[in-house]
Design a protein around this motif. Structure first.
Motif, mmCIF file in Angstrom:
data_model
loop_
_atom_site.group_PDB
_atom_site.id
_atom_site.type_symbol
_atom_site.label_atom_id
_atom_site.label_comp_id
_atom_site.label_asym_id
_atom_site.label_seq_id
_atom_site.Cartn_x
_atom_site.Cartn_y
_atom_site.Cartn_z
ATOM 1 N N TYR A 99 5.630 -3.866 -1.760
ATOM 2 C CA TYR A 99 5.894 -4.855 -2.636
ATOM 3 C C TYR A 99 4.579 -5.790 -2.906
ATOM 4 N N PHE A 100 3.470 -5.888 -2.056
ATOM 5 C CA PHE A 100 2.583 -6.689 -2.196
ATOM 6 C C PHE A 100 1.230 -6.041 -1.982
ATOM 7 N N ASP A 101 1.137 -4.594 -2.411
ATOM 8 C CA ASP A 101 0.009 -3.708 -2.239
ATOM 9 C C ASP A 101 -0.777 -3.966 -0.809
ATOM 10 N N GLY A 102 0.126 -4.290 0.225
ATOM 11 C CA GLY A 102 -0.679 -4.344 1.628
ATOM 12 C C GLY A 102 -1.202 -5.553 1.755
ATOM 13 N N ARG A 103 -1.249 -6.328 0.655
ATOM 14 C CA ARG A 103 -2.170 -7.630 1.049
ATOM 15 C C ARG A 103 -1.604 -8.518 1.901
ATOM 16 N N ALA A 104 -0.578 -8.710 2.240
ATOM 17 C CA ALA A 104 -0.089 -9.606 3.438
ATOM 18 C C ALA A 104 -0.169 -8.951 4.805
ATOM 19 N N ARG A 105 -1.051 -9.200 5.683
ATOM 20 C CA ARG A 105 -1.231 -8.591 6.626
ATOM 21 C C ARG A 105 -0.992 -9.631 8.046
ATOM 22 N N PRO A 106 0.375 -9.571 8.512
ATOM 23 C CA PRO A 106 0.645 -10.516 9.745
ATOM 24 C C PRO A 106 0.000 -9.808 11.018
ATOM 25 N N ALA A 107 -0.536 -10.983 11.708
ATOM 26 C CA ALA A 107 -0.864 -10.581 12.917
ATOM 27 C C ALA A 107 0.130 -10.273 13.945
ATOM 28 N N SER A 108 1.440 -11.153 13.853
ATOM 29 C CA SER A 108 2.802 -10.807 14.696
ATOM 30 C C SER A 108 3.834 -11.133 13.746
ATOM 31 N N VAL A 109 4.680 -10.608 14.302
ATOM 32 C CA VAL A 109 6.087 -10.691 13.581
ATOM 33 C C VAL A 109 7.098 -10.602 14.932
ATOM 34 N N ARG A 110 8.001 -11.397 15.010
ATOM 35 C CA ARG A 110 8.756 -11.690 16.168
ATOM 36 C C ARG A 110 10.087 -12.209 15.959
ATOM 37 N N HIS A 149 10.045 -12.882 2.097
ATOM 38 C CA HIS A 149 9.612 -14.370 2.006
ATOM 39 C C HIS A 149 8.430 -14.916 3.009
ATOM 40 N N GLU A 150 8.540 -14.461 3.998
ATOM 41 C CA GLU A 150 7.379 -15.051 5.189
ATOM 42 C C GLU A 150 6.168 -14.330 4.855
ATOM 43 N N LEU A 151 6.044 -13.161 4.423
ATOM 44 C CA LEU A 151 4.771 -12.395 4.128
ATOM 45 C C LEU A 151 4.398 -13.086 2.890
ATOM 46 N N ALA A 152 5.159 -13.562 2.009
ATOM 47 C CA ALA A 152 4.457 -14.259 0.615
ATOM 48 C C ALA A 152 3.814 -15.344 0.972
ATOM 49 N N HIS A 153 4.176 -16.066 2.078
ATOM 50 C CA HIS A 153 3.604 -17.210 2.701
ATOM 51 C C HIS A 153 2.158 -17.107 3.156
#
Length: 198
Positions: A99-110, A149-153
């Motif tokens: 959905y975001f072309d891979g631009r949102a790159r979280p360091a951690s998700v938990r 939603h959180e990735l968009a942030h």
């Protein structure tokens, strides 16, 4: 003249279709109609496809509605298996790619157990995303919406027009928001004492 073999009692009519956008993890849906089946609808996974069994007399519109209902039901059952943090991170990455072309790159998700007033949170400076444990067991599309939603942030701070424009890419945004609003509303309802004998 012999009867059409597809319409003989007890025979199955089959059609294969793509799942509704944003829906199930399965690649295709196979609908099997049966003249013996009167009212019940059921579904199960068969490899990379979902098989939905319906009565032969159902209209196309009823078929489409029941396919959506059964995909949601299967997704809810599957999401009861709790994803670990590593799986959640992989899922977030797939959603970002899609959905975001891979631009949102979280360091951690938990998952966390200390968020009782919000569904998720994000700290853009750290690239960390946390989801409330209360989402566990909810349909996949709801968890995916909160992740998105959180990735968009990570890309847009705040909830301005640019933020909501990003989420428009996800076709189930409104449906997921409605689901979560329903959960919140249900939590606020007074608990009626059970009647005698229950």
């Amino acid at each position: 003249m012999s009867a059409d073999p597809l319409h003989r009692a007890g025979s199955h009519q089959r059609s294969t279709t793509s799942p509704p956008s944003g829906g199930s993890r399965a690649g295709a849906v196979e609908v099997r109609r049966s003249a013996r089946r009167r009212r019940t609808v059921s579904a199960y996974r068969e490899g990379d496809r979902t098989v939905v069994l319906i009565p032969a007399r159902m209209s196309e519109a009823e078929e489409q509605r029941w396919v959506r209902v059964m995909l949601d039901k299967l997704a809810a059952q599957e999401s009861k298996r709790v994803l670990g943090d590593a799986e959640l991170t992989e899922r977030a990455q797939r959603l970002s790619d899609q959905y975001f072309d891979g631009r949102a790159r979280p360091a951690s998700v938990r998952w966390v157990t200390n968020q009782n007033t919000r569904w998720g949170s994000c700290t853009p400076a750290e690239g960390s995303i946390r989801l409330s444990h209360r989402l566990q067991g909810m349909p996949e599309y709801v968890v995916d919406y909160v992740l998105l939603h959180e990735l968009a942030h990570l890309l847009v701070p705040g909830h301005g027009p640019g933020f909501w424009q990003l989420l428009e890419a996800y076709p189930r945004t409104e449906r997921a928001r409605g689901y979560l609003e329903g959960v919140v509303a249900a939590d606020r309802l007074p608990h009626v004492p059970a009647a005698r004998g229950e």
